[in-house]
Scaffold this motif. Structure first.
Motif, PDB file in Angstrom:
ATOM      1  N   ASN A 266     -87.835 -14.482 -49.799  1.00  0.00           N
ATOM      2  CA  ASN A 266     -86.924 -13.709 -49.815  1.00  0.00           C
ATOM      3  C   ASN A 266     -85.822 -15.055 -49.817  1.00  0.00           C
ATOM      4  O   ASN A 266     -84.666 -15.124 -49.988  1.00  0.00           O
ATOM      5  N   ASP A 267     -86.572 -15.423 -48.764  1.00  0.00           N
ATOM      6  CA  ASP A 267     -85.195 -17.002 -48.537  1.00  0.00           C
ATOM      7  C   ASP A 267     -85.475 -18.035 -49.209  1.00  0.00           C
ATOM      8  O   ASP A 267     -85.140 -19.224 -48.685  1.00  0.00           O
ATOM      9  N   GLY A 268     -84.997 -18.122 -50.329  1.00  0.00           N
ATOM     10  CA  GLY A 268     -84.657 -18.823 -51.496  1.00  0.00           C
ATOM     11  C   GLY A 268     -85.902 -19.773 -52.055  1.00  0.00           C
ATOM     12  O   GLY A 268     -86.923 -19.634 -51.284  1.00  0.00           O
ATOM     13  N   TYR A 269     -86.454 -20.657 -53.307  1.00  0.00           N
ATOM     14  CA  TYR A 269     -87.225 -20.592 -54.049  1.00  0.00           C
ATOM     15  C   TYR A 269     -87.144 -22.622 -53.187  1.00  0.00           C
ATOM     16  O   TYR A 269     -85.783 -22.609 -52.909  1.00  0.00           O
ATOM     17  N   VAL A 270     -88.795 -22.906 -53.656  1.00  0.00           N
ATOM     18  CA  VAL A 270     -88.664 -23.908 -52.999  1.00  0.00           C
ATOM     19  C   VAL A 270     -88.993 -25.042 -54.156  1.00  0.00           C
ATOM     20  O   VAL A 270     -88.718 -26.273 -53.868  1.00  0.00           O
ATOM     21  N   ALA A 271     -88.661 -24.498 -55.547  1.00  0.00           N
ATOM     22  CA  ALA A 271     -88.187 -25.236 -57.187  1.00  0.00           C
ATOM     23  C   ALA A 271     -88.008 -24.200 -57.776  1.00  0.00           C
ATOM     24  O   ALA A 271     -87.588 -23.448 -58.279  1.00  0.00           O
ATOM     25  N   ARG A 272     -87.153 -25.551 -58.940  1.00  0.00           N
ATOM     26  CA  ARG A 272     -86.628 -24.303 -59.967  1.00  0.00           C
ATOM     27  C   ARG A 272     -86.454 -25.299 -61.242  1.00  0.00           C
ATOM     28  O   ARG A 272     -85.969 -26.668 -60.757  1.00  0.00           O
ATOM     29  N   LEU A 273     -87.407 -25.254 -62.505  1.00  0.00           N
ATOM     30  CA  LEU A 273     -86.808 -25.622 -63.387  1.00  0.00           C
ATOM     31  C   LEU A 273     -86.228 -25.372 -64.648  1.00  0.00           C
ATOM     32  O   LEU A 273     -86.480 -23.182 -64.317  1.00  0.00           O
ATOM     33  N   HIS A 274     -85.845 -25.491 -65.440  1.00  0.00           N
ATOM     34  CA  HIS A 274     -84.490 -24.844 -66.506  1.00  0.00           C
ATOM     35  C   HIS A 274     -84.576 -25.264 -67.711  1.00  0.00           C
ATOM     36  O   HIS A 274     -84.299 -26.662 -67.381  1.00  0.00           O
ATOM     37  N   SER A 275     -84.827 -24.820 -68.653  1.00  0.00           N
ATOM     38  CA  SER A 275     -84.184 -25.717 -69.647  1.00  0.00           C
ATOM     39  C   SER A 275     -83.282 -25.144 -69.822  1.00  0.00           C
ATOM     40  O   SER A 275     -82.567 -24.351 -70.568  1.00  0.00           O
ATOM     41  N   ALA A 276     -81.980 -25.472 -71.066  1.00  0.00           N
ATOM     42  CA  ALA A 276     -80.917 -24.917 -71.493  1.00  0.00           C
ATOM     43  C   ALA A 276     -81.361 -24.568 -73.102  1.00  0.00           C
ATOM     44  O   ALA A 276     -80.292 -23.643 -73.716  1.00  0.00           O
ATOM     45  N   TRP A 277     -81.900 -25.136 -73.134  1.00  0.00           N
ATOM     46  CA  TRP A 277     -82.687 -24.902 -74.765  1.00  0.00           C
ATOM     47  C   TRP A 277     -83.058 -23.548 -75.176  1.00  0.00           C
ATOM     48  O   TRP A 277     -82.424 -22.776 -75.459  1.00  0.00           O
ATOM     49  N   SER A 278     -83.946 -23.813 -74.504  1.00  0.00           N
ATOM     50  CA  SER A 278     -84.358 -22.311 -74.728  1.00  0.00           C
ATOM     51  C   SER A 278     -83.945 -20.654 -73.478  1.00  0.00           C
ATOM     52  O   SER A 278     -83.491 -19.538 -73.706  1.00  0.00           O
ATOM     53  N   GLY A 279     -83.153 -21.097 -72.207  1.00  0.00           N
ATOM     54  CA  GLY A 279     -82.662 -20.276 -71.053  1.00  0.00           C
ATOM     55  C   GLY A 279     -83.223 -20.411 -70.622  1.00  0.00           C
ATOM     56  O   GLY A 279     -82.688 -19.433 -69.898  1.00  0.00           O
ATOM     57  N   ILE A 280     -85.076 -20.870 -70.766  1.00  0.00           N
ATOM     58  CA  ILE A 280     -86.228 -20.164 -69.698  1.00  0.00           C
ATOM     59  C   ILE A 280     -85.931 -20.458 -68.592  1.00  0.00           C
ATOM     60  O   ILE A 280     -85.536 -22.039 -68.443  1.00  0.00           O
ATOM     61  N   GLN A 281     -85.426 -20.170 -67.109  1.00  0.00           N
ATOM     62  CA  GLN A 281     -85.567 -20.181 -66.215  1.00  0.00           C
ATOM     63  C   GLN A 281     -86.652 -19.509 -65.005  1.00  0.00           C
ATOM     64  O   GLN A 281     -86.861 -19.654 -64.854  1.00  0.00           O
ATOM     65  N   LEU A 282     -87.615 -20.950 -64.629  1.00  0.00           N
ATOM     66  CA  LEU A 282     -88.948 -20.285 -63.854  1.00  0.00           C
ATOM     67  C   LEU A 282     -88.430 -20.898 -61.739  1.00  0.00           C
ATOM     68  O   LEU A 282     -88.050 -22.191 -61.574  1.00  0.00           O
ATOM     69  N   ASP A 283     -88.416 -20.168 -61.035  1.00  0.00           N
ATOM     70  CA  ASP A 283     -88.005 -20.378 -59.929  1.00  0.00           C
ATOM     71  C   ASP A 283     -89.488 -19.805 -59.391  1.00  0.00           C
ATOM     72  O   ASP A 283     -90.169 -19.282 -59.320  1.00  0.00           O
ATOM     73  N   VAL A 284     -89.683 -21.426 -58.016  1.00  0.00           N
ATOM     74  CA  VAL A 284     -91.300 -21.077 -56.945  1.00  0.00           C
ATOM     75  C   VAL A 284     -91.106 -20.691 -56.035  1.00  0.00           C
ATOM     76  O   VAL A 284     -90.004 -20.877 -55.304  1.00  0.00           O
ATOM     77  N   TYR A 285     -91.308 -19.572 -55.841  1.00  0.00           N
ATOM     78  CA  TYR A 285     -91.303 -19.414 -54.345  1.00  0.00           C
ATOM     79  C   TYR A 285     -92.933 -19.577 -53.938  1.00  0.00           C
ATOM     80  O   TYR A 285     -93.281 -19.493 -54.649  1.00  0.00           O
ATOM     81  N   SER A 286     -92.373 -20.318 -52.107  1.00  0.00           N
ATOM     82  CA  SER A 286     -93.933 -20.247 -51.939  1.00  0.00           C
ATOM     83  C   SER A 286     -94.512 -20.544 -50.709  1.00  0.00           C
ATOM     84  O   SER A 286     -93.253 -20.543 -49.999  1.00  0.00           O
ATOM     85  N   ASP A 287     -95.509 -19.584 -50.036  1.00  0.00           N
ATOM     86  CA  ASP A 287     -95.947 -19.819 -48.391  1.00  0.00           C
ATOM     87  C   ASP A 287     -96.662 -21.602 -47.972  1.00  0.00           C
ATOM     88  O   ASP A 287     -95.899 -21.659 -47.223  1.00  0.00           O
ATOM     89  N   GLN A 288     -96.198 -22.944 -49.146  1.00  0.00           N
ATOM     90  CA  GLN A 288     -96.811 -23.767 -49.018  1.00  0.00           C
ATOM     91  C   GLN A 288     -96.018 -24.830 -48.524  1.00  0.00           C
ATOM     92  O   GLN A 288     -94.177 -24.351 -48.430  1.00  0.00           O
ATOM     93  N   GLU A 289     -96.351 -25.788 -47.664  1.00  0.00           N
ATOM     94  CA  GLU A 289     -95.223 -26.906 -47.187  1.00  0.00           C
ATOM     95  C   GLU A 289     -95.103 -28.374 -48.325  1.00  0.00           C
ATOM     96  O   GLU A 289     -94.527 -29.298 -47.152  1.00  0.00           O
TER      97      GLU A 289
END
Length: 366
Positions: free
Chosen positions: A258-281
Motif C-alpha cells: 500500500n505504501d507506493g510502487y517500486v517501479a512504474r512503466l507507462h506508454s502515452a501511446w496506448s495509455g497503459i500504465q503498469l505499477d509494480v509493488y513488491s516486498d523485494q529490495e
C-alpha cells in the motif's frame, strides 16, 4: 550481455516443467495451444507449464482495444523449440541473475509446483517451488515460495517477462524507448564489470545521470544520446541491464502492498500504465539490447497491415522488469543479505511477493 545469454555459466536457467492447479484444486486443462487462462474484469492472462511462464497478458488500451503486452509464442510447444528465447515470461532459478565466477560457498488462481533436483546446474539439494498467479480487476499478483528439502542452498527467484505496453502495435515506433519509467526509491545500483558480473560496489545514481530514474519519471530512451550510456549494460552495449536497489526503509516502516510502487512503466501511446509493488529490495531493468528481429510477434500482437515495421521484436523493442533481491549477495557477505538468499531444510522458506497493477493513464477503470 543479458541474463539468459549467459545463463548456464552464471548459475540460473528457467525452472523446469511444472504441474498446474487452478483455483486451489484440479481445474480445467490447457487450451489447444497449451495455455492455462485466468481472467478478470480488466485482464486476460495465459500461462504455460514450461518454467511457469506468463505467455499472454491482454489489457484494453485507452481506446478499448485489447493489447497483448508481453513477448512470447502462440503455442506452448514452441518454447522448447526456440532454445534462444525459451525464457520469455518464465521463472529463472534456482538463483536468478548473476553469480560471480559461477561459484559460491555455503555453510482464482493458478499454482505451478516445480521440483528442482539435487545437483542440477551445480546447486546442492532438492528445492520445491510453488508459483501462484492471480488476476483480479486490473491487477496481476504472484507469490513464489521455495523450500530446501535436503541441503542448504542459494535460492533467489524472479519473474522474467518481456513487456511492451503498446502491444507491439504502435504505428510510430516499434521500440519501447517512448515508454516512461520511474524508480522512486532507487538512488543506488549494484556496480558490475564489463560482462555485468557484480564487483561488490554499490554506486550512486547521480541526479540527472543516465541511471537516474528516481528523481523524476523519464522516457527509457531519454539518455540514449548521452555518451555515458555506452557500456552501461556491458562492454560496447548501449542501454540498460542494471540492478537498482530499492531503499524504502530509509523513510521508516512501510507496507509494500500500500505504501507506493517500486517501479512504474507507462506508454502515452496506448495509455497503459503498469505499477509494480513488491516486498523485494532490488529491481532489474533490461532494455532488450540483445533482441535482433529474429523473434516473431504473436498473432495477438502488432498491426496486421503495418508495412513500416516487420512483425518481429527489434532491438529495444521490449523491457524486462524483475523484482528480486540484491544480485550476487551470496558472494558479498559485507552486504549482510545472505540470510535472505541461503535457505536451509527446516528453516524459513524463500518467499517473493509482487503485485503488477495496470491502469489507463493512472485510472484503473474506464
Amino acid at each position: 550481455m543479458h541474463l539468459h545469454a549467459r545463463l548456464l555459466a552464471l548459475g540460473a536457467s528457467l525452472l523446469p516443467m511444472a504441474s498446474a492447479e487452478t483455483s486451489g484444486s484440479k481445474g480445467p486443462g490447457p487450451d489447444k495451444d497449451g495455455l492455462y487462462w485466468i481472467k478478470s474484469e480488466g485482464l486476460m492472462a495465459g500461462f504455460i507449464t514450461y518454467g511457469a511462464s506468463l505467455s499472454h497478458m491482454l489489457v484494453k488500451d485507452q481506446y478499448g482495444i485489447p493489447r497483448d503486452v508481453v513477448a512470447g509464442f502462440d503455442n506452448a510447444t514452441y518454447y522448447e523449440v526456440d532454445k534462444q528465447h525459451n525464457h520469455f515470461g518464465g521463472v529463472p532459478g534456482r538463483y536468478a541473475n548473476r553469480i560471480r565466477n559461477s561459484t559460491f560457498e555455503l555453510d482464482g488462481d493458478i499454482t505451478f509446483s516445480i521440483v528442482d533436483p539435487d545437483g542440477k546446474e551445480g546447486f546442492p539439494g532438492e528445492v520445491v517451488s510453488y508459483i501462484t498467479y492471480t488476476v483480479s480487476d486490473w491487477t496481476w499478483d504472484f507469490k513464489m515460495v521455495a523450500l530446501a528439502t535436503t541441503k542448504k542452498t542459494p535460492i533467489m527467484l524472479s519473474s522474467h517477462v518481456y513487456w511492451n505496453l503498446d502491444g507491439f502495435a504502435n504505428n510510430e515506433t516499434n521500440t519501447v524507448l517512448n515508454h516512461t519509467f520511474h524508480l522512486p526509491y532507487s538512488g543506488q545500483r549494484v556496480g558490475v564489470d564489463n560482462i555485468l558480473i557484480p564487483t561488490g560496489d554499490i554506486l550512486a545514481n547521480q541526479k540527472g545521470s543516465v541511471n537516474d530514474f528516481w528523481s523524476a519519471p523519464k522516457q527509457i530512451g531519454a539518455s540514449f544520446s548521452d555518451p555515458e550510456l555506452k557500456d552501461n549494460c556491458g562492454f560496447n552495449c548501449t542501454g540498460y541491464d542494471n540492478c537498482w536497489l530499492v531503499n524504502r526503509a530509509q523513510n521508516g516502516p512501510y507496507d509494500w502492498r500500500n505504501d507506493g510502487y517500486v517501479a512504474r512503466l507507462h506508454s502515452a501511446w496506448s495509455g497503459i500504465q503498469l505499477d509494480v509493488y513488491s516486498d523485494q529490495e532490488a529491481f532489474q531493468l533490461y532494455s532488450c539490447n540483445g533482441q535482433n528481429g529474429s523473434v516473431a510477434l504473436k498473432t495477438t500482437q502488432g498491426l496486421k497491415d503495418n508495412k513500416d515495421f516487420p512483425r518481429t521484436i527489434p532491438k529495444y523493442g521490449c523491457v524486462v522488469m524483475e523484482v528480486e533481491d540484491w544480485i550476487d549477495a551470496i558472494n558479498q557477505p559485507a552486504w549482510g543479505r545472505q540470510d535472505k538468499q541461503i535457505i536451509e531444510p527446516g528453516g524459513d522458506p524463500y518467499v517473493l511477493q509482487a503485485s503488477y497493477r495496470f491502469s489507463i493513464n493512472g485510472t484503473s477503470s474506464k
